[in-house]
Write a protein that holds these residues in place. Structure first.
Motif, PDB file in Angstrom:
ATOM      1  N   SER A 212       0.846  -1.168   0.075  1.00 14.64           N
ATOM      2  CA  SER A 212       0.003  -0.110   0.032  1.00 14.64           C
ATOM      3  C   SER A 212       0.937   1.350  -0.093  1.00 14.64           C
ATOM      4  CB  SER A 212      -1.104   0.112   1.081  1.00 14.64           C
ATOM      5  OG  SER A 212      -1.642   0.980   1.301  1.00 14.64           O
ATOM      6  N   ALA A 213       1.821   1.106   0.702  1.00 12.60           N
ATOM      7  CA  ALA A 213       2.834   2.263   1.026  1.00 12.60           C
ATOM      8  C   ALA A 213       3.655   2.729  -0.441  1.00 12.60           C
ATOM      9  CB  ALA A 213       3.877   2.114   2.077  1.00 12.60           C
ATOM     10  N   ILE A 219       5.192   3.356  -6.924  1.00  9.15           N
ATOM     11  CA  ILE A 219       6.278   2.182  -7.400  1.00  9.15           C
ATOM     12  C   ILE A 219       5.276   0.972  -7.666  1.00  9.15           C
ATOM     13  CG2 ILE A 219       7.921   0.631  -5.965  1.00  9.15           C
ATOM     14  CD1 ILE A 219       8.399   2.660  -4.038  1.00  9.15           C
ATOM     15  N   THR A 220       5.459   0.634  -8.763  1.00 10.30           N
ATOM     16  CA  THR A 220       4.751  -0.600  -9.174  1.00 10.30           C
ATOM     17  C   THR A 220       5.386  -1.861  -9.311  1.00 10.30           C
ATOM     18  OG1 THR A 220       5.084   0.139 -11.730  1.00 10.30           O
ATOM     19  CG2 THR A 220       3.065   1.082 -10.384  1.00 10.30           C
ATOM     20  N   SER A 221       6.620  -1.726  -9.272  1.00  9.37           N
ATOM     21  CA  SER A 221       7.736  -3.090  -9.201  1.00  9.37           C
ATOM     22  C   SER A 221       8.794  -2.853  -8.237  1.00  9.37           C
ATOM     23  CB  SER A 221       8.402  -3.260 -10.626  1.00  9.37           C
ATOM     24  OG  SER A 221       7.463  -3.149 -11.811  1.00  9.37           O
ATOM     25  N   LYS A 243      -4.399  -9.740  -4.667  1.00 10.43           N
ATOM     26  CA  LYS A 243      -4.120  -8.433  -3.751  1.00 10.43           C
ATOM     27  C   LYS A 243      -2.849  -7.903  -4.020  1.00 10.43           C
ATOM     28  CE  LYS A 243      -7.340  -9.994  -0.103  1.00 10.43           C
ATOM     29  NZ  LYS A 243      -7.612 -10.532   1.365  1.00 10.43           N
ATOM     30  N   LEU A 244      -1.910  -8.367  -5.095  1.00  7.78           N
ATOM     31  CA  LEU A 244      -0.605  -8.090  -5.381  1.00  7.78           C
ATOM     32  C   LEU A 244      -0.682  -6.675  -6.111  1.00  7.78           C
ATOM     33  CD1 LEU A 244       2.115  -9.333  -4.435  1.00  7.78           C
ATOM     34  CD2 LEU A 244       2.490 -10.186  -6.501  1.00  7.78           C
ATOM     35  N   SER A 245      -0.317  -5.682  -5.572  1.00  8.44           N
ATOM     36  CA  SER A 245      -0.161  -4.456  -6.189  1.00  8.44           C
ATOM     37  C   SER A 245       1.078  -3.941  -6.809  1.00  8.44           C
ATOM     38  CB  SER A 245      -0.881  -3.441  -5.236  1.00  8.44           C
ATOM     39  OG  SER A 245       0.009  -3.202  -4.375  1.00  8.44           O
ATOM     40  N   ALA A 246       1.953  -4.948  -6.824  1.00  7.07           N
ATOM     41  CA  ALA A 246       3.479  -4.582  -7.691  1.00  7.07           C
ATOM     42  C   ALA A 246       4.062  -5.833  -8.140  1.00  7.07           C
ATOM     43  CB  ALA A 246       4.368  -3.904  -6.485  1.00  7.07           C
ATOM     44  N   ARG A 247       4.587  -5.668  -9.109  1.00 12.77           N
ATOM     45  CA  ARG A 247       5.467  -6.865  -9.331  1.00 12.77           C
ATOM     46  C   ARG A 247       6.638  -7.079  -8.634  1.00 12.77           C
ATOM     47  NH1 ARG A 247       3.556  -7.176 -14.625  1.00 12.77           N
ATOM     48  NH2 ARG A 247       2.895  -5.149 -15.272  1.00 12.77           N
ATOM     49  N   ILE A 533      -4.240   1.169  -8.700  1.00 11.52           N
ATOM     50  CA  ILE A 533      -3.754   0.778  -7.609  1.00 11.52           C
ATOM     51  C   ILE A 533      -3.617   1.757  -6.528  1.00 11.52           C
ATOM     52  CG2 ILE A 533      -2.568  -1.084  -8.275  1.00 11.52           C
ATOM     53  CD1 ILE A 533       0.004   0.136  -7.672  1.00 11.52           C
ATOM     54  N   TYR A 534      -3.470   2.897  -6.866  1.00 14.20           N
ATOM     55  CA  TYR A 534      -4.019   4.221  -6.122  1.00 14.20           C
ATOM     56  C   TYR A 534      -4.246   5.544  -6.661  1.00 14.20           C
ATOM     57  CZ  TYR A 534      -2.829   8.262  -3.086  1.00 14.20           C
ATOM     58  OH  TYR A 534      -2.566   9.436  -2.521  1.00 14.20           O
TER      59      TYR A 534
END
Length: 536
Positions: A212-213, A219-221, A243-247, A533-534
């Motif tokens: 979340s932060a 930041i996406t990866s 629920k995974l919001s980044a690679r 995602i945000y």
């Protein structure tokens, strides 16, 4: 339905076409990057429009060196960075203990050596404020832990406990009594297993809190640089639940045991895990070695002693490191080696060069992490061998460099964090933050990269401002280059047709206003694979 993002300048991070006016997305992919008229045509009449309102559109940031669960866990502890004095550290620890009366342990993070008298923490500084519970305080670099007497008892450490391989239970030089300062593998092999024994639900919450932060920061990866199996399992659970919001690109941590057969078995296990996780969202790509410690703690191995006359040995001896790197390279794994002092950096370069020679391989994109004090002859070798220089601008924040400079002395200190020299040598340069050892926010990290100034105090003299990077270069090293270093260059890191829609919309154009505007810029919207995602 297509999505058209326009109304602000687009920085693509693609050297062949760095600037555009609009981006069109369809089914999570970028289908058009170019001028507004072309974008309108490509999007069609039924498209959804996102107005950047005069702001800036960028690729999602790729944090080239981060620690996912550790970041989430650190957010729940007493925050000690910036305390400025021992008394303020004590006040913050006491306050956390008061606010968390049911916590079995008192936890804090990110104390800085310069805030402690003589840079040497002691259990007596904590025993009187928390006498009834164990206290564990992570150093800002996460290479040592400061504990009280109750924590030493919980760990089973007494005055006769031998030092583990690669670590030190710091003792009083006169009495031999354990002081409560636990360095290197004492922390990683004894403290971490105790504190990391949490439920699956708790671990998942730590990862989600960090994700979340990261999303709020654009930041996406992330390249996870100390991946343990239980964290990998957590990330896989969250991915399965959507629920995974980044690679997440993972490097499995290698633990130093002193038994080469046991250590080589870790390489084999990492290869198994890599075979199981090879997706575009979650991938295990390699392994991570902690080759030495830190300059602040005088545990990074130097070719010449510190200014106080002390020195230390690398955590991984050259022979063991060479064998492990060769085995990993043969398995097809990417190797990342934490090496901060120039003696350890020699070992890291030699091990990577040897692996390519004995295995007849290339293209693994092996990396050296941090590279804080490096000689120019080493930089030339790094460039010649194509080793990725994985560095963290936030570590050169001059607000936290006084102790670092004191330990090295003025001549060596002036040659730290030499980003332009790596570029001149032809080395790939990938930026990250090493969160939670330093703040995770991408924009202040880019501010330091493009100014060498402190984002917290403009009055502090910058460290080697002549080595600051042009702002466009800094952003590329925070997006395109770390994506390349993690074998993600066909997926993310740039904005061009065919790439995943990993996109950040900012509220102002800091390219037009200058680097100082980075500290006044807010993230308005973030997408990963075309999904928001945000949103501010």
């Amino acid at each position: 339905m297509s999505v058209l993002i326009a109304g602000g300048r687009v920085f693509t991070a693609d050297p062949e076409r760095p600037w555009a006016e609009a981006v069109v997305i369809q089914d999570g992919k970028i289908v058009y990057v170019g001028d507004s008229d072309g974008a309108t045509s490509a999007a069609g009449v039924d498209s959804k429009r996102i107005d950047a309102a005069g702001g800036l559109i960028l690729p999602g940031f790729v944090d080239g060196h981060a620690h996912l669960a550790m970041t989430g866990a650190a957010m729940r502890k007493a925050q000690l960075r910036g305390a400025g004095s021992l008394e303020e550290i004590r006040r913050r620890v006491r306050q956390w203990a008061y606010e968390n009366p049911d916590a079995p342990r008192v936890l804090g993070t990110a104390w800085v050596h310069g805030d402690v008298p003589n840079g040497r923490p002691d259990k007596t500084m904590l025993d009187d404020i928390v006498p009834d519970r164990p206290v564990y305080l992570d150093a800002f670099d996460f290479h040592s832990t400061w504990v009280n007497s109750a924590a030493l008892e919980e760990l089973g450490i007494n005055d006769e406990t031998p030092d583990p391989v690669g670590g030190e239970i710091v003792r009083d030089p006169e009495t031999g009594e354990a002081t409560g300062w636990l360095q290197e593998t004492v922390t990683s092999n004894m403290v971490w297993p105790l504190l990391n024994t949490v439920s699956e639900d708790e671990l998942d919450q730590q990862v989600l809190e960090a994700l979340s932060a990261f999303a709020r920061a654009g930041i996406t990866s992330i390249v996870e640089m100390a991946l343990e199996e239980q964290v990998l399992e957590s990330v896989a659970r969250l991915q399965a639940a959507g629920k995974l919001s980044a690679r997440v690109i993972g490097h499995i941590i290698m633990w130093r045991t002193g038994n080469l057969d046991e250590e080589l078995a870790q390489v084999a296990r990492a290869a198994e895990l890599a075979g199981q996780h090879q997706g575009d969202i979650l991938r295990v790509t390699g392994i991570k070695f902690i080759g030495d410690g830190t300059i602040d703690g005088c545990t990074a191995a130097l070719s010449q002693p510190y200014t106080d006359g002390t020195n230390c040995e690398a955590i991984w001896p050259a022979k063991a490191l060479t064998s492990m790197v060769a085995a990993a390279d043969k398995e097809g794994l990417q190797v990342a080696i934490h090496a901060i002092g120039d003696a350890t950096i020699d070992d890291a370069i030699n091990a990577i060069e040897n692996a390519a020679k004995v295995n007849g391989t290339s293209g693994r994109r092996h990396r050296i992490e941090h590279l804080e004090y490096v000689r120019e002859d080493q930089i030339v070798r790094i460039g010649r061998l194509g080793i990725t220089a994985s560095m963290q601008p936030v570590h050169v924040d001059p607000a936290y460099l006084d102790n670092w400079l004191e330990k090295l002395g003025p001549e060596r200190g002036a040659n730290g964090f030499a980003w332009p020299l790596y570029l001149k040598a032809g080395a790939p340069l990938a930026f990250g933050t090493d969160t939670p050892t330093a703040p995770y926010e991408a924009l202040p990290n880019m501010y330091i990269a493009s100014t060498r100034k402190s984002p917290s105090d403009d009055a502090i003299k910058p460290h080697r401002p002549d080595w600051a990077l042009p702002i466009e270069e800094a952003i590329r090293h925070g997006t395109r280059e770390p994506a390349w270093s993690a074998h993600l260059e066909t997926i993310t890191g740039t904005l061009k047709a065919g790439m995943a829609a990993d996109i950040v919309v900012l509220d102002r154009d800091f390219f037009a206003e200058g680097p100082g505007a980075l500290l006044r810029t807010d993230v308005r919207l973030v997408m990963m694979d075309g999904k928001v995602i945000y949103s501010a």
